[in-house]
Design a protein around this motif. Structure first.
Motif, PDB file in Angstrom:
ATOM      1  N   ASP A   2      25.956  -7.512 -16.330  1.00  0.00           N
ATOM      2  CA  ASP A   2      27.372  -7.605 -15.968  1.00  0.00           C
ATOM      3  C   ASP A   2      28.134  -8.028 -17.221  1.00  0.00           C
ATOM      4  O   ASP A   2      28.144  -9.188 -17.601  1.00  0.00           O
ATOM      5  N   GLN A   3      28.759  -7.068 -17.867  1.00  0.00           N
ATOM      6  CA  GLN A   3      29.435  -7.336 -19.141  1.00  0.00           C
ATOM      7  C   GLN A   3      30.922  -7.628 -18.975  1.00  0.00           C
ATOM      8  O   GLN A   3      31.562  -8.078 -19.922  1.00  0.00           O
ATOM      9  N   ALA A   4      31.479  -7.398 -17.807  1.00  0.00           N
ATOM     10  CA  ALA A   4      32.924  -7.491 -17.647  1.00  0.00           C
ATOM     11  C   ALA A   4      33.457  -8.886 -17.984  1.00  0.00           C
ATOM     12  O   ALA A   4      34.507  -9.012 -18.595  1.00  0.00           O
ATOM     13  N   ARG A   5      32.773  -9.933 -17.585  1.00  0.00           N
ATOM     14  CA  ARG A   5      33.218 -11.295 -17.889  1.00  0.00           C
ATOM     15  C   ARG A   5      32.142 -12.052 -18.671  1.00  0.00           C
ATOM     16  O   ARG A   5      31.966 -13.255 -18.520  1.00  0.00           O
ATOM     17  N   LEU A   6      31.407 -11.327 -19.478  1.00  0.00           N
ATOM     18  CA  LEU A   6      30.278 -11.880 -20.211  1.00  0.00           C
ATOM     19  C   LEU A   6      30.642 -13.113 -21.031  1.00  0.00           C
ATOM     20  O   LEU A   6      29.888 -14.067 -21.105  1.00  0.00           O
TER      21      LEU A   6
END
Length: 178
Positions: free
Chosen positions: A117-121
């Motif tokens: 999950d990179q969106a809010r990494l």
């Protein structure tokens, strides 16, 4: 619109908005972005194969110039390797543009390789985070240019620091004659 055309327009928008330096730690998923950056003569590009080193190198370029520098990485764990540089940019007020390539949304949640999950990494270590949609011919070029300008504007202030854009790409990543 194929991935490379989309990436070319996005990077053209970054160049038009004043980006001068980029550090590329390319991988398969980020190949459209890497090629687009290398095709822009007005952006000085360095290729660094280690993501952590790429993050710190871009941080140093941005700090020395007091202007945003971009760092481009591929998906999954490569993006996580930028965390120390992102944290340093945040704490030091350095304008760092973090561009992470990603797998498309339909690949997430099914056990596919490199689908973190990179969106809010980077959590609260960035001034802004943008989860960009996959390239689509219905998206006007003007939107890509506006997005690029916004990213650089957010890097600059009012409190300079890192900004993250997560950019998913579907297969095929490049056209047969890139």
């Amino acid at each position: 619109m194929n991935n490379l055309v989309w990436a070319d327009e996005f990077v053209a928008g970054l160049a038009a908005a004043g980006l001068k330096r980029a550090v590329l730690a390319p991988g398969a998923r980020s190949s459209p972005l890497a090629l687009a950056f290398l095709r822009r003569r007005e952006i000085d590009c360095e290729v660094v194969t280690d993501e952590r080193v790429a993050g710190y190198f871009a941080l140093g370029l941005a700090r020395a110039a007091a202007a945003p520098a971009a760092v481009v990485v591929t998906s999954g764990t490569a993006a996580a390797n930028l965390m120390p540089a992102v944290m340093e940019a945040n704490l030091a007020g350095v304008p760092l543009l973090v561009l992470t390539a990603d797998r498309p949304p339909e690949a997430h949640g099914w056990g596919a390789n490199q689908t973190a999950d990179q969106a809010r990494l980077y959590g609260n270590h960035v001034r802004a985070c943008h989860a960009v949609a996959v390239p689509d011919p219905a998206v006007p070029v003007a939107y890509l240019h506006a997005l690029a300008a916004r990213l650089l504007e957010e890097c600059g202030g009012p409190l300079p620091g890192p900004v993250h854009a997560n950019l998913p790409f579907r297969e095929p990543l490049l056209p047969p004659t890139a």
